[in-house]
Design a protein around this motif. Structure first.
Motif, PDB file in Angstrom:
ATOM      1  N   ILE A 301       9.734  11.821  79.424  1.00 28.27           N
ATOM      2  CA  ILE A 301       9.693  13.252  79.163  1.00 28.27           C
ATOM      3  C   ILE A 301      10.907  13.926  79.786  1.00 28.27           C
ATOM      4  CG2 ILE A 301       7.175  13.354  79.009  1.00 28.27           C
ATOM      5  CD1 ILE A 301       7.120  14.542  81.787  1.00 28.27           C
ATOM      6  N   ALA A 302      11.239  15.101  79.244  1.00 31.30           N
ATOM      7  CA  ALA A 302      12.344  15.901  79.755  1.00 31.30           C
ATOM      8  C   ALA A 302      11.977  17.367  79.588  1.00 31.30           C
ATOM      9  CB  ALA A 302      13.637  15.578  79.002  1.00 31.30           C
ATOM     10  N   TYR A 303      12.696  18.231  80.297  1.00 35.05           N
ATOM     11  CA  TYR A 303      12.405  19.662  80.254  1.00 35.05           C
ATOM     12  C   TYR A 303      13.672  20.473  79.992  1.00 35.05           C
ATOM     13  CZ  TYR A 303       7.687  19.097  82.185  1.00 35.05           C
ATOM     14  OH  TYR A 303       6.368  18.758  82.375  1.00 35.05           O
ATOM     15  N   LEU A 304      13.541  21.479  79.150  1.00 33.15           N
ATOM     16  CA  LEU A 304      14.540  22.528  78.969  1.00 33.15           C
ATOM     17  C   LEU A 304      13.901  23.817  79.457  1.00 33.15           C
ATOM     18  CD1 LEU A 304      15.690  21.675  75.329  1.00 33.15           C
ATOM     19  CD2 LEU A 304      17.065  21.370  77.400  1.00 33.15           C
ATOM     20  N   ILE A 305      14.453  24.391  80.526  1.00 34.24           N
ATOM     21  CA  ILE A 305      13.817  25.556  81.147  1.00 34.24           C
ATOM     22  C   ILE A 305      14.831  26.672  81.310  1.00 34.24           C
ATOM     23  CG2 ILE A 305      12.626  26.427  83.187  1.00 34.24           C
ATOM     24  CD1 ILE A 305      11.490  23.655  83.639  1.00 34.24           C
ATOM     25  N   SER A 306      14.481  27.834  80.787  1.00 34.80           N
ATOM     26  CA  SER A 306      15.302  29.024  80.942  1.00 34.80           C
ATOM     27  C   SER A 306      14.708  29.878  82.055  1.00 34.80           C
ATOM     28  CB  SER A 306      15.328  29.821  79.629  1.00 34.80           C
ATOM     29  OG  SER A 306      16.047  31.025  79.784  1.00 34.80           O
ATOM     30  N   GLY A 307      15.553  30.252  83.040  1.00 31.24           N
ATOM     31  CA  GLY A 307      15.056  31.064  84.145  1.00 31.24           C
ATOM     32  C   GLY A 307      15.495  30.523  85.494  1.00 31.24           C
ATOM     33  N   ASP A 308      15.025  31.158  86.555  1.00 29.55           N
ATOM     34  CA  ASP A 308      15.413  30.799  87.922  1.00 29.55           C
ATOM     35  C   ASP A 308      14.584  29.620  88.435  1.00 29.55           C
ATOM     36  OD1 ASP A 308      17.419  32.799  88.342  1.00 29.55           O
ATOM     37  OD2 ASP A 308      15.811  34.277  88.435  1.00 29.55           O
ATOM     38  N   TYR A 309      14.773  28.465  87.833  1.00 32.20           N
ATOM     39  CA  TYR A 309      13.986  27.279  88.179  1.00 32.20           C
ATOM     40  C   TYR A 309      14.195  26.859  89.626  1.00 32.20           C
ATOM     41  CZ  TYR A 309      12.095  22.518  87.659  1.00 32.20           C
ATOM     42  OH  TYR A 309      11.374  21.360  87.797  1.00 32.20           O
ATOM     43  N   ARG A 310      15.411  27.023  90.135  1.00 30.51           N
ATOM     44  CA  ARG A 310      15.694  26.606  91.512  1.00 30.51           C
ATOM     45  C   ARG A 310      14.885  27.414  92.526  1.00 30.51           C
ATOM     46  NH1 ARG A 310      22.175  26.909  91.357  1.00 30.51           N
ATOM     47  NH2 ARG A 310      21.581  28.766  90.174  1.00 30.51           N
ATOM     48  N   CYS A 311      14.463  28.604  92.144  1.00 28.13           N
ATOM     49  CA  CYS A 311      13.724  29.483  93.056  1.00 28.13           C
ATOM     50  C   CYS A 311      12.219  29.420  92.825  1.00 28.13           C
ATOM     51  CB  CYS A 311      14.216  30.920  92.901  1.00 28.13           C
ATOM     52  SG  CYS A 311      15.957  31.139  93.282  1.00 28.13           S
ATOM     53  N   GLU A 312      11.750  28.395  92.117  1.00 27.28           N
ATOM     54  CA  GLU A 312      10.323  28.240  91.817  1.00 27.28           C
ATOM     55  C   GLU A 312       9.838  26.880  92.323  1.00 27.28           C
ATOM     56  OE1 GLU A 312       8.358  30.467  90.669  1.00 27.28           O
ATOM     57  OE2 GLU A 312       9.632  31.959  89.701  1.00 27.28           O
ATOM     58  N   PRO A 313       9.664  26.719  93.645  1.00 27.57           N
ATOM     59  CA  PRO A 313       9.257  25.402  94.175  1.00 27.57           C
ATOM     60  C   PRO A 313       7.899  24.933  93.672  1.00 27.57           C
ATOM     61  CG  PRO A 313       9.111  27.110  95.874  1.00 27.57           C
ATOM     62  CD  PRO A 313       9.848  27.709  94.722  1.00 27.57           C
ATOM     63  N   ASN A 314       6.972  25.868  93.452  1.00 33.58           N
ATOM     64  CA  ASN A 314       5.652  25.461  92.963  1.00 33.58           C
ATOM     65  C   ASN A 314       5.733  24.920  91.545  1.00 33.58           C
ATOM     66  OD1 ASN A 314       2.780  25.321  93.589  1.00 33.58           O
ATOM     67  ND2 ASN A 314       2.511  26.852  91.991  1.00 33.58           N
ATOM     68  N   LEU A 315       6.544  25.569  90.721  1.00 33.43           N
ATOM     69  CA  LEU A 315       6.738  25.086  89.350  1.00 33.43           C
ATOM     70  C   LEU A 315       7.413  23.728  89.357  1.00 33.43           C
ATOM     71  CD1 LEU A 315       6.683  25.401  86.301  1.00 33.43           C
ATOM     72  CD2 LEU A 315       8.753  26.821  86.466  1.00 33.43           C
ATOM     73  N   ARG A 316       8.362  23.517  90.255  1.00 31.77           N
ATOM     74  CA  ARG A 316       9.021  22.214  90.338  1.00 31.77           C
ATOM     75  C   ARG A 316       8.027  21.121  90.728  1.00 31.77           C
ATOM     76  NH1 ARG A 316      12.945  24.969  93.423  1.00 31.77           N
ATOM     77  NH2 ARG A 316      12.599  23.576  95.192  1.00 31.77           N
ATOM     78  N   MET A 317       7.086  21.461  91.620  1.00 33.89           N
ATOM     79  CA  MET A 317       6.057  20.484  91.987  1.00 33.89           C
ATOM     80  C   MET A 317       5.174  20.153  90.784  1.00 33.89           C
ATOM     81  SD  MET A 317       2.948  20.692  94.787  1.00 33.89           S
ATOM     82  CE  MET A 317       4.016  20.898  96.210  1.00 33.89           C
ATOM     83  N   ILE A 318       4.844  21.148  89.984  1.00 31.85           N
ATOM     84  CA  ILE A 318       4.007  20.925  88.802  1.00 31.85           C
ATOM     85  C   ILE A 318       4.719  20.032  87.798  1.00 31.85           C
ATOM     86  CG2 ILE A 318       2.958  22.064  86.809  1.00 31.85           C
ATOM     87  CD1 ILE A 318       2.467  24.495  88.698  1.00 31.85           C
ATOM     88  N   VAL A 319       5.999  20.302  87.564  1.00 30.89           N
ATOM     89  CA  VAL A 319       6.780  19.492  86.619  1.00 30.89           C
ATOM     90  C   VAL A 319       6.809  18.032  87.060  1.00 30.89           C
ATOM     91  CG1 VAL A 319       9.130  19.066  85.798  1.00 30.89           C
ATOM     92  CG2 VAL A 319       8.190  21.378  85.716  1.00 30.89           C
ATOM     93  N   GLU A 320       7.075  17.806  88.339  1.00 34.50           N
ATOM     94  CA  GLU A 320       7.112  16.439  88.839  1.00 34.50           C
ATOM     95  C   GLU A 320       5.725  15.811  88.841  1.00 34.50           C
ATOM     96  OE1 GLU A 320       8.534  13.855  92.789  1.00 34.50           O
ATOM     97  OE2 GLU A 320       8.902  16.019  92.688  1.00 34.50           O
ATOM     98  N   GLY A 321       4.719  16.590  89.258  1.00 35.55           N
ATOM     99  CA  GLY A 321       3.359  16.070  89.311  1.00 35.55           C
ATOM    100  C   GLY A 321       2.831  15.660  87.951  1.00 35.55           C
ATOM    101  N   ARG A 322       3.137  16.447  86.921  1.00 40.52           N
ATOM    102  CA  ARG A 322       2.691  16.105  85.560  1.00 40.52           C
ATOM    103  C   ARG A 322       3.220  14.738  85.147  1.00 40.52           C
ATOM    104  NH1 ARG A 322       1.728  20.550  81.554  1.00 40.52           N
ATOM    105  NH2 ARG A 322       2.694  19.118  80.087  1.00 40.52           N
ATOM    106  N   ALA A 323       4.500  14.511  85.427  1.00 38.06           N
ATOM    107  CA  ALA A 323       5.103  13.232  85.045  1.00 38.06           C
ATOM    108  C   ALA A 323       4.508  12.084  85.845  1.00 38.06           C
ATOM    109  CB  ALA A 323       6.618  13.297  85.252  1.00 38.06           C
ATOM    110  N   GLU A 324       4.320  12.300  87.140  1.00 36.70           N
ATOM    111  CA  GLU A 324       3.825  11.233  88.005  1.00 36.70           C
ATOM    112  C   GLU A 324       2.395  10.835  87.647  1.00 36.70           C
ATOM    113  OE1 GLU A 324       5.347   9.458  90.340  1.00 36.70           O
ATOM    114  OE2 GLU A 324       7.256  10.438  89.950  1.00 36.70           O
ATOM    115  N   VAL A 325       1.526  11.803  87.449  1.00 39.29           N
ATOM    116  CA  VAL A 325       0.132  11.499  87.125  1.00 39.29           C
ATOM    117  C   VAL A 325       0.024  10.881  85.736  1.00 39.29           C
ATOM    118  CG1 VAL A 325      -2.139  12.513  86.682  1.00 39.29           C
ATOM    119  CG2 VAL A 325      -0.812  13.249  88.669  1.00 39.29           C
TER     120      VAL A 325
END
Length: 449
Positions: A301-325
């Motif tokens: 899987i891959a992601y294309l994300i528009s917005g301040d992704y670097r400033c969203e640590p919770n969203l980054r955890m969700i993105v990684e967690g989805r892939a890992e699980v």
């Protein structure tokens, strides 16, 4: 104190979660509790928000009450947050907290999502209660609920709130223009780009267009905003045995025939309210027609994300967690924060390489911990979740440690020997050598290949 309980469970008064709030109401008649069934009535509130606005304005403490669905809160609560922000009702200075029930599968990301949005509204946030689904039935669970409420009221009176996260720095959001050349395409792989791109979201649309040009395979787009969802997941477990959703909108068949057949997945969205538009959450939640089965395990899987992704640590955890699980190789995330075109080109190459080489990586804590929660849950509930139980048996997910009988007896033998003083003396300094021996053999074999 005037307490507004926003019951975001789609089950309404039959919610397990809301009964914790009802329990607290029964114990504290000195406070005024008002319950609003936002989970069941979200479509009505879309048409007329005035009952919610009135209840919010009158409340001193707002208690978000919901079951954790798919890493965050149910779609219905996501939609409610959108409506609150769009209405502009002033909640600054009001107290906010939350009660959730779950099996503690990513309850932390759900709580942070609600906290972040409360901070956006200028509220004073008090740490919530994350309970197990069955906690209220136990003496300890009831005690925990009472202690939570005591601390909640104390905090309202004396302070000490959750620390707000760092806000994203102001930046000019330059319009991204599609500039990448179209590379030759192969039809050997099928890539599906799942998006909730709005008609006027040109940044995301151009990012998707450039990704499709840079990808050496055909990439088809599925815009879930266009799917006629009958509603969000109801948590009814009607699909637990049959695998069929109670909705008649055909989403389960659409998911399995149009999306899950692909060789690679790309999720494309614009950040809003610390996640993305609620349509994507509806899509996420409705995938529960697959139960807890990792049916796309091994698909990159891959992601294309528009917005301040670097400033969203919770969203980054969700993105990684989805892939890992899910057991999906995360090929990367491309955003429009910096070198957008270069990032998109690299992401397309990475995804292609991952598909061609069938890349995998061992799960980290996000994946191992998440799947152990599901493993234990499905084993206990196998009589109801028959499809999940069959899947877990067939794929060796029931990896309980008590099954490793040989390893257990080996460790008992070693432990017994090490308890002998003379053996301890002889083994001193040699334990590490003994442990590293098998690894050295692997390295030597690699040198000979």
């Amino acid at each position: 104190m005037k307490i507004l309980v926003l019951n975001a469970s789609p089950k309404g008064k039959n919610s397990t979660t809301v009964h914790t709030a009802l329990y607290l109401q029964a114990l504290h008649p000195e406070h005024t509790f008002t319950f609003l069934p936002v989970g069941q009535c979200i479509k009505a509130y879309e048409k007329d928000f005035s009952p919610v606005r009135s209840a919010l304005e009158q409340a001193e403490l707002i208690l978000f009450c919901y079951p954790v669905y798919t890493f965050i809160a149910p779609y219905q609560l996501h939609r409610l947050i959108e409506l609150i922000k769009a209405d502009g009702v002033d909640l600054a200075g009001k107290f906010a907290s939350q009660i959730t029930t779950s099996k503690h599968f990513y309850d932390v990301t759900a709580h942070r999502y609600v906290e972040e949005n409360c901070f956006d509204l200028g509220m004073k946030v008090i740490r919530g209660l994350s309970a197990d689904m069955e906690d209220l039935l136990s003496v300890q669970g009831q005690k925990d609920a009472r202690m939570f409420f005591d601390q909640l009221i104390f905090s309202c009176q004396h302070g000490l709130f959750v620390t707000p996260p760092v806000q994203a720095p102001a930046r000019e959001s330059a319009a991204y223009q599609a500039t990448l050349p179209d590379v030759p395409k192969s039809r050997e792989k099928d890539v599906v780009i799942v998006t909730n791109c709005a008609p006027d979201d040109w940044n995301l649309a151009n990012m998707i267009a450039d990704f499709r040009r840079a990808l050496p395979y055909e990439g088809r787009v599925v815009n879930i905003r266009e799917f006629p969802f009958g509603g969000g997941c109801l948590g009814c477990f009607g699909c637990a045995i049959t695998g069929k959703c109670v909705y008649k909108d055909g989403f389960d068949d659409f998911l399995r025939s149009t999306i899950q057949t692909a060789d690679g997945f790309v999720y494309a969205f614009t950040i809003s309210d610390h996640f993305t538009h609620s349509s994507f959450k509806c899509f996420d939640d409705r995938q529960f027609c697959n139960g807890h089965r990792t049916v796309t395990h091994g698909t990159p899987i891959a992601y294309l994300i528009s917005g301040d992704y670097r400033c969203e640590p919770n969203l980054r955890m969700i993105v990684e967690g989805r892939a890992e699980v899910g057991g999906n190789y995360l090929a990367g995330v491309a955003t429009d924060e910096a070198e957008t075109a270069a990032d998109i080109r690299s992401l397309a190459d990475n995804l292609a390489f991952a598909m061609e080489q069938k890349l995998t990586r061992p799960a980290n804590f996000y994946g191992v911990g998440g799947m152990k929660i599901f493993r234990d849950l499905i084993y206990v509930m196998q009589g109801l979740m028959k499809a999940d139980h069959k899947f877990y048996k067939e794929h060796g997910i029931y990896d309980f440690p008590q099954k490793q009988k040989k390893r257990i007896w080996q460790m008992r033998l070693v432990g017994a020997l090490m308890a002998v003083p003379s053996v301890q003396k002889k083994a001193r300094g040699k334990m590490t050598e003994a442990m590293i021996g098998p690894y050295e053999k692997v390295v030597e074999q690699a040198k000979r290949t």
